[in-house]
Design a protein around this motif. Structure first.
Motif, short mmCIF file in Angstrom:
data_model
loop_
_atom_site.label_atom_id
_atom_site.label_comp_id
_atom_site.label_asym_id
_atom_site.label_seq_id
_atom_site.Cartn_x
_atom_site.Cartn_y
_atom_site.Cartn_z
N ALA A 1 -2.59 3.40 6.65
CA ALA A 1 -1.44 4.19 7.06
C ALA A 1 -0.32 4.09 6.03
CB ALA A 1 -0.94 3.72 8.43
N GLY A 2 -0.15 2.91 5.45
CA GLY A 2 0.87 2.73 4.41
C GLY A 2 0.59 3.60 3.20
N VAL A 3 -0.67 3.65 2.77
CA VAL A 3 -1.05 4.49 1.63
C VAL A 3 -0.79 5.96 1.92
CG1 VAL A 3 -2.99 5.29 0.25
CG2 VAL A 3 -2.75 2.87 0.74
N LEU A 4 -1.23 6.42 3.08
CA LEU A 4 -1.06 7.83 3.44
C LEU A 4 0.42 8.20 3.56
CD1 LEU A 4 -3.90 8.24 6.11
CD2 LEU A 4 -3.92 8.95 3.71
N LEU A 5 1.22 7.29 4.10
CA LEU A 5 2.65 7.54 4.20
C LEU A 5 3.29 7.62 2.81
CD1 LEU A 5 5.00 7.90 6.16
CD2 LEU A 5 5.31 5.41 6.15
N GLY A 6 2.84 6.76 1.90
CA GLY A 6 3.35 6.80 0.52
C GLY A 6 3.00 8.10 -0.18
N ILE A 7 1.75 8.56 0.01
CA ILE A 7 1.33 9.82 -0.60
C ILE A 7 2.11 10.99 -0.01
CG2 ILE A 7 -0.61 11.42 -0.84
CD1 ILE A 7 -2.46 9.02 -1.01
N ASN B 1 0.82 -1.21 0.00
CA ASN B 1 0.00 0.00 0.00
C ASN B 1 0.86 1.26 0.00
OD1 ASN B 1 -2.85 -1.12 0.34
ND2 ASN B 1 -1.76 -2.13 1.99
N TYR B 2 2.00 1.21 0.69
CA TYR B 2 2.94 2.33 0.64
C TYR B 2 3.43 2.56 -0.79
CZ TYR B 2 7.23 5.04 1.27
OH TYR B 2 8.21 5.98 1.16
N LEU B 3 3.72 1.47 -1.49
CA LEU B 3 4.19 1.56 -2.88
C LEU B 3 3.12 2.19 -3.76
CD1 LEU B 3 6.20 0.83 -5.15
CD2 LEU B 3 5.07 -1.40 -5.29
N ILE B 4 1.87 1.81 -3.55
CA ILE B 4 0.78 2.38 -4.34
C ILE B 4 0.68 3.88 -4.10
CG2 ILE B 4 -1.73 2.41 -4.66
CD1 ILE B 4 -1.67 -0.58 -3.85
N GLY B 5 0.69 4.28 -2.82
CA GLY B 5 0.62 5.70 -2.50
C GLY B 5 1.80 6.47 -3.06
N LEU B 6 3.00 5.88 -2.98
CA LEU B 6 4.20 6.55 -3.49
C LEU B 6 4.17 6.68 -5.00
CD1 LEU B 6 7.07 7.68 -3.12
CD2 LEU B 6 7.91 5.31 -3.20
N ARG B 7 3.89 5.60 -5.68
CA ARG B 7 3.91 5.59 -7.14
C ARG B 7 2.83 6.49 -7.72
NH1 ARG B 7 5.83 3.22 -12.27
NH2 ARG B 7 4.20 3.88 -13.65
N GLU B 8 1.60 6.26 -7.31
CA GLU B 8 0.49 7.04 -7.86
C GLU B 8 0.57 8.50 -7.41
OE1 GLU B 8 -1.77 5.65 -10.04
OE2 GLU B 8 -0.38 3.97 -9.91
N GLY B 9 0.97 8.71 -6.16
CA GLY B 9 1.10 10.08 -5.67
C GLY B 9 2.19 10.85 -6.38
N TRP C 1 -8.48 1.91 -2.58
CA TRP C 1 -9.62 1.28 -1.91
C TRP C 1 -9.61 -0.23 -2.12
CZ3 TRP C 1 -13.91 -1.43 -3.85
CH2 TRP C 1 -14.93 -1.68 -2.93
N ALA C 2 -9.36 -0.65 -3.34
CA ALA C 2 -9.33 -2.08 -3.64
C ALA C 2 -8.16 -2.76 -2.93
CB ALA C 2 -9.23 -2.29 -5.15
N SER C 3 -7.01 -2.12 -2.91
CA SER C 3 -5.83 -2.72 -2.29
C SER C 3 -5.98 -2.80 -0.77
CB SER C 3 -4.58 -1.93 -2.66
OG SER C 3 -3.44 -2.45 -2.02
N VAL C 4 -6.46 -1.72 -0.16
CA VAL C 4 -6.65 -1.72 1.29
C VAL C 4 -7.66 -2.78 1.68
CG1 VAL C 4 -7.57 -0.38 3.22
CG2 VAL C 4 -5.95 0.67 1.64
N ARG C 5 -8.70 -2.91 0.87
CA ARG C 5 -9.72 -3.93 1.14
C ARG C 5 -9.13 -5.33 1.02
NH1 ARG C 5 -13.90 -6.64 -1.55
NH2 ARG C 5 -15.86 -6.70 -0.38
N ALA C 6 -8.25 -5.52 0.04
CA ALA C 6 -7.66 -6.84 -0.18
C ALA C 6 -6.67 -7.22 0.91
CB ALA C 6 -6.97 -6.88 -1.54
N SER C 7 -5.91 -6.22 1.40
CA SER C 7 -4.85 -6.52 2.36
C SER C 7 -5.23 -6.17 3.79
CB SER C 7 -3.58 -5.76 1.98
OG SER C 7 -3.81 -4.37 1.97
N SER C 8 -6.49 -5.84 4.02
CA SER C 8 -6.91 -5.44 5.35
C SER C 8 -6.74 -6.57 6.35
CB SER C 8 -8.37 -4.99 5.33
OG SER C 8 -8.80 -4.63 6.62
#
Length: 323
Positions: free
Chosen positions: A151-157, A4-12, A136-143
């Motif tokens: 938190a990983g997504v927000l940290l990546g962004i 999720n961090y990678l997703i936030g970093l890459r897309e952000g 949303w899909a990734s957080v749901r999958a890895s929840s």
């Protein structure tokens, strides 16, 4: 959390680069008066993306279990399709992104404030909506019942925003081509896990069959609540007891997509160009031979020279159109 961090970093970072290019261009061309409409468009795009993500999260909670699984599975598959397209698009057009955005911005400057707002909104909004859906899909999958995936997504962004600011200030230089290649490859692996989880959702919704057909079950060896089980789930969306259909879909997506993504840019294009060049040369030779046959010999006069020149030009034009 890493996935999720990678997703936030890459897309952000993609969105941050778009913002940096727009802002830097206006500042360097002494059009700082146009910054306000740009920031308005960016703010509206971010707001729409957040509202879209909130709608997905809270709206899905009002549905029945089967409806939630059907919606979640369908949107997960859609998110994977969009992210895959975006990864390949960025890989192909990253080197021309600045020129493309500059061209759109020049056109918007000529059209006025509304066009500037729309340009910024569209440039950032596409990234925002795609990121909201895939996150949303990734957080749901890895929840795992905690806030770690979010938190990983927000940290990546947050990291992406910081990197974007450093790029703008000229304090950071990295090879973006390599960065997007490596992160894109890892994102394909994450997307494969999201796709498999989406298929599992559709099986639980009874839209697809085969829920009881397990490919394997290593729950005893890799317990989902162990630290390494949590790590595998967070990075790869690993499931210790996937169905046969999940493993099949995961394999059919991951291997061909990675092969195509890691192939050199323009792979296959040079082959096509060479083939077209050979075809054009053959066509030119055939035309000249036909002209010789019509006159019973080689046309050495002015008409023959014009014919050859015209044939060469036609061949060159065809080759240029293809290139």
């Amino acid at each position: 959390m890493f996935g999720n961090y990678l997703i936030g970093l890459r897309e952000g970072l993609e969105a941050s680069l778009v913002v940096c290019i727009l802002i830097a261009y206006l500042v360097k061309t002494d059009r700082s008066d146009a910054l306000k409409p740009i920031w308005i468009g960016i703010g509206v795009a971010v707001g729409v993306a957040l509202a879209f993500g909130a709608g997905l999260e809270f709206g899905s909670q009002e549905l029945t279990f089967e409806a939630q699984e059907l919606l979640g599975g369908s949107l997960s598959i859609l998110a994977v399709c969009l992210v895959t397209w975006m990864v390949f698009w960025m890989r192909r057009t990253a080197r021309h992104l600045k020129q493309e955005l500059h061209g759109k911005l020049d056109a918007a400057l000529r059209m006025g404030t509304g066009a500037l707002v729309a340009t910024a909104f569209l440039a950032v909004g596409r990234e925002g909506l795609e990121t909201a859906l895939f996150v949303w899909a990734s957080v749901r999958a890895s929840s795992d019942g905690t806030y770690a995936p979010l938190a990983g997504v927000l940290l990546g962004i947050a990291t992406a925003v910081l990197l974007g600011w450093l790029f703008y200030r000229g304090a950071l230089r990295i090879n973006l081509a390599k960065f997007f290649t490596w992160t894109g490859g890892m994102l394909v692996v994450v997307a494969a896990g999201v796709l498999a989880y989406g298929v599992h959702d559709l099986q639980e919704a009874r839209f697809l069959g085969g829920l009881a057909d397990k490919a394997f079950d290593v729950s005893a060896t890799i317990p989902p609540d162990s630290w390494y089980g949590t790590l595998l789930k967070g990075v790869f969306n690993f499931q210790p007891d996937p169905t046969v259909l999940q493993v099949t879909v995961w394999t059919l997506y991951l291997i061909p997509t990675l092969v195509l993504f890691l192939a050199p840019v323009g792979f296959g294009r040079s082959v096509g160009v060479e083939e077209q060049k050979a075809t054009d040369e053959k066509a030119e030779a055939a035309a000249v031979e036909g002209a010789r046959g019509d006159d019973g010999g080689d046309r050495t006069g002015a008409d023959g020279e014009r014919l050859r020149d015209g044939t060469r030009r036609a061949g060159a034009a065809a080759g240029g159109d293809e290139g």
